[in-house]
Motif scaffolding. Structure first.
Motif, PDB file in Angstrom:
ATOM      1  N   VAL A   1      36.168  -5.701   9.870  1.00 13.76           N
ATOM      2  CA  VAL A   1      35.813  -4.406   9.289  1.00 13.76           C
ATOM      3  C   VAL A   1      34.700  -4.577   8.257  1.00 13.76           C
ATOM      4  O   VAL A   1      33.704  -3.836   8.252  1.00 13.76           O
ATOM      5  CB  VAL A   1      37.048  -3.742   8.646  1.00 13.76           C
ATOM      6  N   ARG A   2      34.834  -5.559   7.391  1.00 15.44           N
ATOM      7  CA  ARG A   2      33.825  -5.774   6.348  1.00 15.44           C
ATOM      8  C   ARG A   2      32.481  -6.187   6.945  1.00 15.44           C
ATOM      9  O   ARG A   2      31.425  -5.851   6.405  1.00 15.44           O
ATOM     10  CB  ARG A   2      34.307  -6.837   5.367  1.00 15.44           C
TER      11      ARG A   2
ATOM     12  N   ARG B   1      31.843  -5.409   0.762  1.00 11.99           N
ATOM     13  CA  ARG B   1      32.033  -5.628  -0.668  1.00 11.99           C
ATOM     14  C   ARG B   1      33.025  -6.764  -0.868  1.00 11.99           C
ATOM     15  O   ARG B   1      33.851  -7.049   0.008  1.00 11.99           O
ATOM     16  CB  ARG B   1      32.597  -4.361  -1.327  1.00 11.99           C
ATOM     17  N   PRO B   2      32.980  -7.429  -2.015  1.00 11.86           N
ATOM     18  CA  PRO B   2      33.970  -8.479  -2.299  1.00 11.86           C
ATOM     19  C   PRO B   2      35.380  -7.904  -2.339  1.00 11.86           C
ATOM     20  O   PRO B   2      35.593  -6.776  -2.778  1.00 11.86           O
ATOM     21  CB  PRO B   2      33.541  -8.999  -3.686  1.00 11.86           C
TER      22      PRO B   2
ATOM     23  N   ARG C   1      43.732  -2.462  -1.918  1.00  8.75           N
ATOM     24  CA  ARG C   1      43.963  -1.318  -1.038  1.00  8.75           C
ATOM     25  C   ARG C   1      43.778  -1.675   0.430  1.00  8.75           C
ATOM     26  O   ARG C   1      44.605  -1.320   1.278  1.00  8.75           O
ATOM     27  CB  ARG C   1      43.013  -0.184  -1.439  1.00  8.75           C
ATOM     28  N   ILE C   2      42.702  -2.383   0.760  1.00  7.44           N
ATOM     29  CA  ILE C   2      42.448  -2.673   2.165  1.00  7.44           C
ATOM     30  C   ILE C   2      43.439  -3.702   2.705  1.00  7.44           C
ATOM     31  O   ILE C   2      43.925  -3.588   3.837  1.00  7.44           O
ATOM     32  CB  ILE C   2      40.985  -3.145   2.369  1.00  7.44           C
ATOM     33  N   THR C   3      43.806  -4.693   1.875  1.00 11.43           N
ATOM     34  CA  THR C   3      44.780  -5.695   2.324  1.00 11.43           C
ATOM     35  C   THR C   3      46.144  -5.059   2.516  1.00 11.43           C
ATOM     36  O   THR C   3      46.826  -5.297   3.524  1.00 11.43           O
ATOM     37  CB  THR C   3      44.867  -6.840   1.298  1.00 11.43           C
TER      38      THR C   3
END
Length: 382
Positions: free
Chosen positions: A31-32, A40-41, A49-51
Motif C-alpha cells: 500500500v505504501r 510516509r514513515p 492506525r494503518i498497522t
C-alpha cells in the motif's frame, strides 16, 4: 447482509490464519509503495492506525470463516474514513489502499501450502468471501468519510451564511474580516450583490463569490475584480431570474444588497418588467424602484394620470395613453411620435388636442410632464 464467508469451512480459516496474519507487513508495504498519499514513515498515529487496521481486518476475516454471522464491527473502518477526510486525503486514495490490500492478501492465500489442499469449490467461495468482506469494510470507510464531509460542509455553510448576513447588515469591518477568515473567503476591494434563487449553486460558478440561500431568494456577493461583472454573472445565472446590485466598495456591501433585494421584491410584485431578460440590473431601474418604495403615492399618481381617461371609450382611452407615452418619450416631437406610433403626424396632433382638454397646461410644464411620465410608468395595483 450478505455472508459469503459462511460457505467456507471453519477449518480452512484456522489453517490460513498464520499465512494471512503473517501477510500484514507485506500488505502495508504494498500500500505504501503504490499509493502516493501513504508514502510516509510508519510513525505516530499514522503508523499505529494503518498497522492496527490491517491486523484487525485480517484477524476478523479468518474468524468469520465458517460462521453465519454479520460483520460484527465496522466502527474502526468508519473512523478510518473520517480520519482520512480530516487529514485531507481523498476517497480515491483510501479505496486504492483497500484494492491493493485485497490483492496482496489473496496472493498470500494462493501462495500458502494450505491452498494446495483445498478443493476448487472452496477456493472459489474463499475468494468471494474475501472480496465481499473488503467491500463491506470499504463501504464503512466511505460512509465515515462522507459523514465527515457532511459535518465539514455544514459547518462551512453555516460560517458562510453568517458572513453573508454580516455583509448585508453592514457589520463592523473587523467582524467582516473575522467571519471571512473563518469562511475561507478572500475579501475583495469591490463587490456587487446578486439576488437569485439557489444562490449557493449559482455562486459556485463565480470564482471568489460567497452566498447563502434563503426565502424568498438567496443572495451572493460577487467580487468585481474586472469590468465584466455583468457578463460573468449572466453566464452563471443562465436562465434564472436574478437581480444584480451596483458595484460598491466592500464597506458599502449593505447598500448593494439592499438595492438588489428591493429590486427583487419589486420585480416579484410585478412593478418592474423584465421583457425577457433574466438578469435585472438594479441601478438601471431606479425610477421603478423609487415608485415601488412608495406604493401609496405611486398609486395616487397613476390614478391622477390615468383616471381622467376612463370616461373615454376603452379603445380611445388605450390610444390616448399610447400617444401620451410615445409623445413624452420623444420629448414632445410630433414627427418622431408619429413615426413611433406608425401614424400620420396630423393624427398625433388631433390626439394631442384631446389630451390637452384632459391635462391642460401639464403637457407644457416640466413638472407636469414628469408626473405624467411617472404615472404612466407606475404599474396597475395587483
Amino acid at each position: 447482509m450478505e455472508r459469503p464467508w459462511s460457505r467456507v469451512p471453519a477449518e480452512a480459516g484456522r489453517a490460513l490464519r498464520p499465512y494471512l496474519v503473517g501477510a500484514t507487513d507485506e500488505i502495508i508495504t504494498a500500500v505504501r509503495a503504490q499509493v502516493p498519499d501513504y508514502q510516509r514513515p510508519l510513525q505516530g498515529n499514522f503508523g499505529t492506525r494503518i498497522t492496527r487496521g490491517v491486523t484487525y481486518a485480517l484477524n476478523q476475516f479468518v474468524g468469520l470463516l465458517g460462521s453465519d454471522t454479520d460483520l460484527p464491527d465496522t466502527r474502526i473502518y468508519a473512523e478510518l474514513g473520517r480520519v482520512e477526510h480530516q487529514e485531507g486525503r481523498t476517497l480515491a486514495a483510501l479505496q486504492s489502499a483497500y484494492q491493493i490490500g485485497t490483492r496482496t492478501a489473496w496472493r498470500a492465500i494462493g501462495e500458502s501450502p494450505v491452498a494446495e489442499s483445498l478443493p476448487a469449490g472452496v477456493i472459489f467461495e474463499l475468494a468471494e468471501a474475501l472480496f465481499s468482506y473488503v467491500e463491506q469494510l470499504s463501504a464503512a470507510s466511505v460512509a465515515g468519510w462522507a459523514e465527515e464531509e457532511a459535518v465539514r460542509a455544514g459547518s462551512l455553510r453555516a460560517r458562510r451564511h453568517a458572513l453573508v448576513d454580516a455583509l448585508a447588515a453592514q457589520s463592523d469591518p473587523a467582524e467582516i474580516e473575522k467571519l471571512a477568515t473563518a469562511a475561507g473567503w478572500i475579501v475583495p476591494a469591490r463587490l456587487a450583490a446578486l439576488v437569485v434563487e439557489d444562490a449557493v449553486e449559482v455562486a459556485s460558478r463565480i470564482p471568489g463569490s460567497v452566498a447563502a440561500d434563503g426565502p424568498p431568494a438567496g443572495i451572493a456577493f460577487v467580487p468585481a475584480v474586472r469590468d465584466d461583472v455583468e457578463a460573468v454573472v449572466r453566464a452563471a445565472v443562465r436562465d434564472r431570474p436574478a437581480v444584480l446590485g451596483p458595484v460598491v466598495g466592500v464597506g458599502e456591501a449593505q447598500r448593494t444588497a439592499a438595492r438588489a433585494r428591493a429590486a427583487w421584491s419589486a420585480h416579484a410584485a410585478g412593478h418592474i418588467s423584465q421583457e425577457g431578460d433574466p438578469l435585472l440590473l438594479a441601478d438601471a431601474r431606479l425610477v421603478e424602484l423609487l415608485l415601488a418604495a412608495t406604493p401609496d403615492l405611486a398609486s395616487d399618481l397613476r390614478e391622477r394620470v390615468v383616471g381622467p381617461l376612463r370616461e373615454m371609450p376603452s379603445g380611445a382611452a388605450a390610444r390616448a395613453i399610447e400617444t401620451l407615452r410615445a409623445w413624452l418619450d420623444e420629448h414632445g416631437d410630433v414627427t418622431a411620435t408619429a413615426a413611433a406610433l406608425h401614424v400620420h403626424p396630423q393624427t398625433v396632433r388631433y390626439r394631442l388636442a384631446g389630451l390637452r382638454e384632459v391635462y391642460g397646461d401639464a403637457l407644457d410644464h416640466p413638472t407636469g410632464r414628469l408626473e405624467l411620465l411617472l404615472g404612466l410608468r407606475t404599474p396597475r395595483p395587483s
